[in-house]
Design a protein around this motif. Structure first.
Motif, mmCIF file in Angstrom:
data_model
loop_
_atom_site.group_PDB
_atom_site.id
_atom_site.type_symbol
_atom_site.label_atom_id
_atom_site.label_comp_id
_atom_site.label_asym_id
_atom_site.label_seq_id
_atom_site.Cartn_x
_atom_site.Cartn_y
_atom_site.Cartn_z
ATOM 1 N N SER A 143 0.808 -1.215 0.000
ATOM 2 C CA SER A 143 0.000 0.000 0.000
ATOM 3 C C SER A 143 0.845 1.271 0.000
ATOM 4 O O SER A 143 1.785 1.418 0.792
ATOM 5 C CB SER A 143 -0.943 0.008 1.210
ATOM 6 N N SER A 144 0.447 2.186 -0.876
ATOM 7 C CA SER A 144 1.110 3.495 -1.004
ATOM 8 C C SER A 144 1.228 4.211 0.343
ATOM 9 O O SER A 144 2.193 4.921 0.597
ATOM 10 C CB SER A 144 0.286 4.369 -1.960
ATOM 11 N N ILE A 145 0.260 3.994 1.224
ATOM 12 C CA ILE A 145 0.168 4.776 2.458
ATOM 13 C C ILE A 145 1.404 4.625 3.350
ATOM 14 O O ILE A 145 1.740 5.523 4.110
ATOM 15 C CB ILE A 145 -1.118 4.372 3.249
ATOM 16 N N PHE A 146 2.075 3.486 3.247
ATOM 17 C CA PHE A 146 3.170 3.238 4.184
ATOM 18 C C PHE A 146 4.500 3.836 3.735
ATOM 19 O O PHE A 146 5.542 3.569 4.318
ATOM 20 C CB PHE A 146 3.269 1.741 4.505
ATOM 21 N N ASN A 147 4.434 4.677 2.719
ATOM 22 C CA ASN A 147 5.640 5.365 2.263
ATOM 23 C C ASN A 147 5.681 6.820 2.719
ATOM 24 O O ASN A 147 6.376 7.646 2.126
ATOM 25 C CB ASN A 147 5.723 5.276 0.740
ATOM 26 N N PRO A 173 -15.997 -5.458 3.201
ATOM 27 C CA PRO A 173 -16.584 -6.197 2.071
ATOM 28 C C PRO A 173 -15.751 -7.421 1.681
ATOM 29 O O PRO A 173 -16.281 -8.376 1.119
ATOM 30 C CB PRO A 173 -16.598 -5.167 0.930
ATOM 31 N N LEU A 174 -14.437 -7.400 2.001
ATOM 32 C CA LEU A 174 -13.605 -8.563 1.655
ATOM 33 C C LEU A 174 -13.950 -9.788 2.514
ATOM 34 O O LEU A 174 -13.604 -10.908 2.160
ATOM 35 C CB LEU A 174 -12.117 -8.224 1.779
ATOM 36 N N CYS A 175 -14.642 -9.565 3.650
ATOM 37 C CA CYS A 175 -15.103 -10.719 4.447
ATOM 38 C C CYS A 175 -16.117 -11.528 3.637
ATOM 39 O O CYS A 175 -16.430 -12.665 3.978
ATOM 40 C CB CYS A 175 -15.779 -10.276 5.751
ATOM 41 N N PRO A 241 -7.760 -0.859 -13.700
ATOM 42 C CA PRO A 241 -7.825 -1.943 -14.682
ATOM 43 C C PRO A 241 -8.446 -3.234 -14.145
ATOM 44 O O PRO A 241 -9.009 -4.015 -14.904
ATOM 45 C CB PRO A 241 -6.361 -2.168 -15.075
ATOM 46 N N HIS A 242 -8.350 -3.464 -12.821
ATOM 47 C CA HIS A 242 -8.783 -4.772 -12.306
ATOM 48 C C HIS A 242 -10.203 -4.797 -11.751
ATOM 49 O O HIS A 242 -10.762 -5.865 -11.536
ATOM 50 C CB HIS A 242 -7.837 -5.224 -11.184
ATOM 51 N N SER A 243 -10.758 -3.603 -11.466
ATOM 52 C CA SER A 243 -12.024 -3.576 -10.712
ATOM 53 C C SER A 243 -13.163 -4.366 -11.345
ATOM 54 O O SER A 243 -13.806 -5.161 -10.663
ATOM 55 C CB SER A 243 -12.484 -2.133 -10.491
ATOM 56 N N GLU A 301 0.854 12.301 -7.522
ATOM 57 C CA GLU A 301 1.581 11.914 -6.300
ATOM 58 C C GLU A 301 1.434 10.400 -6.070
ATOM 59 O O GLU A 301 2.409 9.696 -5.790
ATOM 60 C CB GLU A 301 1.030 12.688 -5.090
ATOM 61 N N PHE A 302 0.209 9.899 -6.211
ATOM 62 C CA PHE A 302 -0.050 8.458 -6.021
ATOM 63 C C PHE A 302 0.858 7.629 -6.945
ATOM 64 O O PHE A 302 1.533 6.690 -6.509
ATOM 65 C CB PHE A 302 -1.533 8.194 -6.312
ATOM 66 N N HIS A 303 0.903 8.011 -8.224
ATOM 67 C CA HIS A 303 1.679 7.205 -9.172
ATOM 68 C C HIS A 303 3.182 7.301 -8.892
ATOM 69 O O HIS A 303 3.913 6.333 -9.081
ATOM 70 C CB HIS A 303 1.330 7.576 -10.615
HETATM 71 N N1 BYC Z 1 -1.128 1.331 -3.057
HETATM 72 O O1 BYC Z 1 -7.130 -1.842 -10.668
HETATM 73 P P1 BYC Z 1 -6.805 -1.436 -9.273
HETATM 74 C C1 BYC Z 1 -3.691 -1.958 6.025
HETATM 75 C C2 BYC Z 1 -2.390 -0.764 -7.516
HETATM 76 S S1 BYC Z 1 -3.023 -2.717 4.721
HETATM 77 C C3 BYC Z 1 -0.352 0.628 -3.906
HETATM 78 O O2 BYC Z 1 -7.816 -0.588 -8.582
HETATM 79 P P2 BYC Z 1 -7.295 -3.628 -7.463
HETATM 80 C C4 BYC Z 1 -2.961 -1.676 7.245
HETATM 81 C C5 BYC Z 1 -3.057 -2.119 -7.680
HETATM 82 O O3 BYC Z 1 -2.443 -3.087 -6.863
HETATM 83 C C6 BYC Z 1 -3.728 -1.850 3.339
HETATM 84 N N2 BYC Z 1 -0.841 0.106 -5.062
HETATM 85 O O4 BYC Z 1 -6.413 -2.725 -8.434
HETATM 86 C C7 BYC Z 1 -1.797 -2.325 7.551
HETATM 87 C C8 BYC Z 1 -2.843 -2.347 -9.168
HETATM 88 O O5 BYC Z 1 -1.476 -2.681 -9.398
HETATM 89 P P3 BYC Z 1 -1.015 -4.038 -10.202
HETATM 90 C C9 BYC Z 1 -3.731 -2.661 2.103
HETATM 91 C C10 BYC Z 1 -2.147 0.302 -5.313
HETATM 92 O O6 BYC Z 1 -6.427 -4.705 -6.952
HETATM 93 C C11 BYC Z 1 -1.072 -2.000 8.683
HETATM 94 C C12 BYC Z 1 -3.013 -0.953 -9.748
HETATM 95 O O7 BYC Z 1 -2.751 -0.058 -8.685
HETATM 96 N N3 BYC Z 1 -5.071 -3.151 1.833
HETATM 97 O O8 BYC Z 1 -4.766 -1.583 5.812
HETATM 98 O O9 BYC Z 1 -8.564 -4.022 -8.134
HETATM 99 C C13 BYC Z 1 -1.536 -0.976 9.506
HETATM 100 C C14 BYC Z 1 -4.406 -0.713 -10.289
HETATM 101 O O10 BYC Z 1 -5.399 -0.658 -9.244
HETATM 102 C C15 BYC Z 1 -2.999 1.003 -4.465
HETATM 103 C C16 BYC Z 1 -5.285 -4.064 0.887
HETATM 104 O O11 BYC Z 1 -4.373 -4.509 0.247
HETATM 105 C C17 BYC Z 1 -2.441 1.538 -3.289
HETATM 106 N N4 BYC Z 1 -3.160 2.247 -2.415
HETATM 107 O O12 BYC Z 1 -7.700 -2.639 -6.269
HETATM 108 C C18 BYC Z 1 -2.730 -0.339 9.218
HETATM 109 C C19 BYC Z 1 -6.716 -4.498 0.726
HETATM 110 N N5 BYC Z 1 -4.230 1.025 -4.994
HETATM 111 O O13 BYC Z 1 -1.276 -5.194 -9.284
HETATM 112 C C20 BYC Z 1 -3.453 -0.676 8.090
HETATM 113 C C21 BYC Z 1 -6.897 -5.496 -0.361
HETATM 114 C C22 BYC Z 1 -4.144 0.368 -6.154
HETATM 115 O O14 BYC Z 1 -1.846 -4.096 -11.450
HETATM 116 N N6 BYC Z 1 -6.696 -4.932 -1.686
HETATM 117 N N7 BYC Z 1 -2.906 -0.059 -6.354
HETATM 118 O O15 BYC Z 1 0.460 -3.832 -10.445
HETATM 119 C C23 BYC Z 1 -7.663 -4.274 -2.353
HETATM 120 O O16 BYC Z 1 -8.762 -4.066 -1.887
HETATM 121 C C24 BYC Z 1 -7.343 -3.876 -3.781
HETATM 122 O O17 BYC Z 1 -6.212 -4.580 -4.222
HETATM 123 C C25 BYC Z 1 -7.101 -2.344 -3.933
HETATM 124 C C26 BYC Z 1 -6.715 -2.100 -5.412
HETATM 125 C C27 BYC Z 1 -8.386 -1.582 -3.631
HETATM 126 C C28 BYC Z 1 -5.972 -1.852 -3.051
#
Ligand code: BYC
Length: 350
Positions: A143-147, A173-175, A241-243, A301-303
């Motif tokens: 996750s971008s947030i941890f940078n 919702p992932l549950c 792209p993945h949604s 900034e995100f990218h």
């Molecule tokens: N940061 O088509 P998209 C936590 C990437 S842990 C980096 O929308 P998707 C916590 C995405 O991976 C928080 N990359 O993709 C821990 C894709 O790249 P690739 C993490 C991001 O998968 C400790 C591209 O952009 N939570 O909460 O349908 C302490 C296109 O995006 C980000 C999860 O991982 C980002 N922010 O949707 C406290 C939850 N956003 O693979 C807290 C599970 C997008 O094509 N993951 N990208 O190279 C998800 O729900 C989904 O994977 C996302 C992205 C909503 C994050």
């Protein structure tokens, strides 16, 4: 304050249902799958997804579904592990013994979440070693947030309140994700994230009700974390792209923009309660559609952060590599111990 309680009851009922699929039925299905045409297998798979049945590790699944899950679950696991760093940085400097104990517990929880998630990814046929190697080589996303940096104690509060708050919003919702092991891992993770969000909010509340300097610290942390928290939900739906495919497969239940909007709607009243100001001049209640309108997110900034050019990308990866190297001896010791146990068991059986 929001909670995941109701969603979880629902998720747990479905989990029971999934557990009823017995092993031998799954084995029979997999044997039959080898001589069934691909199109029939896909139709059956989609029918199961549509019928809210959980897909389990031994069930037939399209390869793209498997790859999507490996991608998402591993990125999620890496995020939990890297996510330990910004807050871990404050364990030695927490302002009281109680705050220190709570923070240690929270950071430990994040490590645990990483472990459940690596285990869930392993059920899809990838090894944990492989995933960790990708992270350490800088080839995996997290996750971008941890940078972003945590210069004050208020950042620990802002992370709990906003980052864990955004995490819960995205993860409830992932549950109900169609893949059983991921959905089940998320149930416990959401419960713990819910506690984390409250501890963060409580830190912010204490600071906001403290001296003017403490309130200013809380405001500055909110200013730093607000926009990166909105970016956590991923690119806008039009650039995601993945949604569409992930929603068809019921891996994702709500889109990036829907979740982001829900987060804003929940969080703005909390900021008001704290007496803090969201750093967005365009933020406005829209009575007609019942949502807050908010300003444009800086996607450049995100990218940049995703390309490795955020404020702390290099520092985070260097810390993970160091930790991995420092832990080598314990992995070797654990393997040697397991081997000794195995040899003893073989000798006893002989
Ligand atoms: N940061 O088509 P998209 C936590 C990437 S842990 C980096 O929308 P998707 C916590 C995405 O991976 C928080 N990359 O993709 C821990 C894709 O790249 P690739 C993490 C991001 O998968 C400790 C591209 O952009 N939570 O909460 O349908 C302490 C296109 O995006 C980000 C999860 O991982 C980002 N922010 O949707 C406290 C939850 N956003 O693979 C807290 C599970 C997008 O094509 N993951 N990208 O190279 C998800 O729900 C989904 O994977 C996302 C992205 C909503 C994050």
């Amino acid at each position: 304050m929001y909670t995941q309680g109701l969603d979880l009851l629902d998720a747990e009922a479905r989990r029971e249902e999934g557990a009823l699929r017995n092993e031998s039925a799954a084995r029979a299905e997999s044997a039959a799958a080898s001589c069934t045409p691909q199109s029939t297998l896909e139709e059956r798979f989609l029918a199961r997804v549509d019928g809210e049945e959980k897909i389990e590790p031994k069930d037939w699944m399209p390869d793209a579904y498997r790859q999507t899950l490996i991608r998402q679950i591993s990125q999620h696991a890496h995020s939990e592990i890297v996510g330990m760093l910004p807050e871990g940085n404050w364990i030695t400097r927490a302002p009281s013994l109680q705050r220190k104990a709570i923070l240690i517990a929270k950071v430990q929880d994040e490590g645990g979440h990483g472990m459940y998630l690596y285990s869930a990814a392993e059920t899809l046929g990838v090894s944990r070693d492989e995933l960790i190697e990708q992270l350490l080589a800088g080839r995996a996303k997290y996750s971008s947030i941890f940078n972003y940096p945590t210069p004050t104690w208020a950042d620990v509060g802002a992370i709990g309140w906003l980052v864990d708050g955004a995490a819960i919003m995205n993860q409830i919702p992932l549950c109900r994700c169609s893949y059983g092991p991921y959905a089940r891992a998320m149930v416990r993770i959401c419960r713990e994230e819910s506690f984390h969000q409250r501890q963060g909010f409580e830190i912010m509340l204490t600071l906001a009700r403290g001296t003017p300097e403490q309130k200013a610290m809380a405001q500055a942390a909110l200013d730093r974390w607000w926009w990166p928290s909105l970016m956590m939900f991923g690119p806008p739906d039009t650039d995601s792209p993945h949604s569409a495919q992930s929603m068809r497969w019921k891996i994702k239940r709500l889109s990036n923009d829907e979740l982001r909007q829900k987060f804003v709607d929940f969080t703005v009243p909390q900021a008001k309660f704290l007496g803090l100001e969201i750093p967005d001049r365009e933020l406005e209640w829209d009575a007609e559609n019942g949502h807050y309108r908010f300003g444009a997110i800086d996607w450049r900034e995100f990218h940049e952060v995703l390309r490795g050019n955020g404020p702390c990308n290099r520092e985070r990866l260097a810390a993970r590599r160091r930790a991995h190297e420092d832990g080598r001896w314990i992995r070797e010791a654990a393997l040697a111990y397991a081997e000794k146990q195995r040899r003893r068991a073989t000798a006893d059986a002989a």
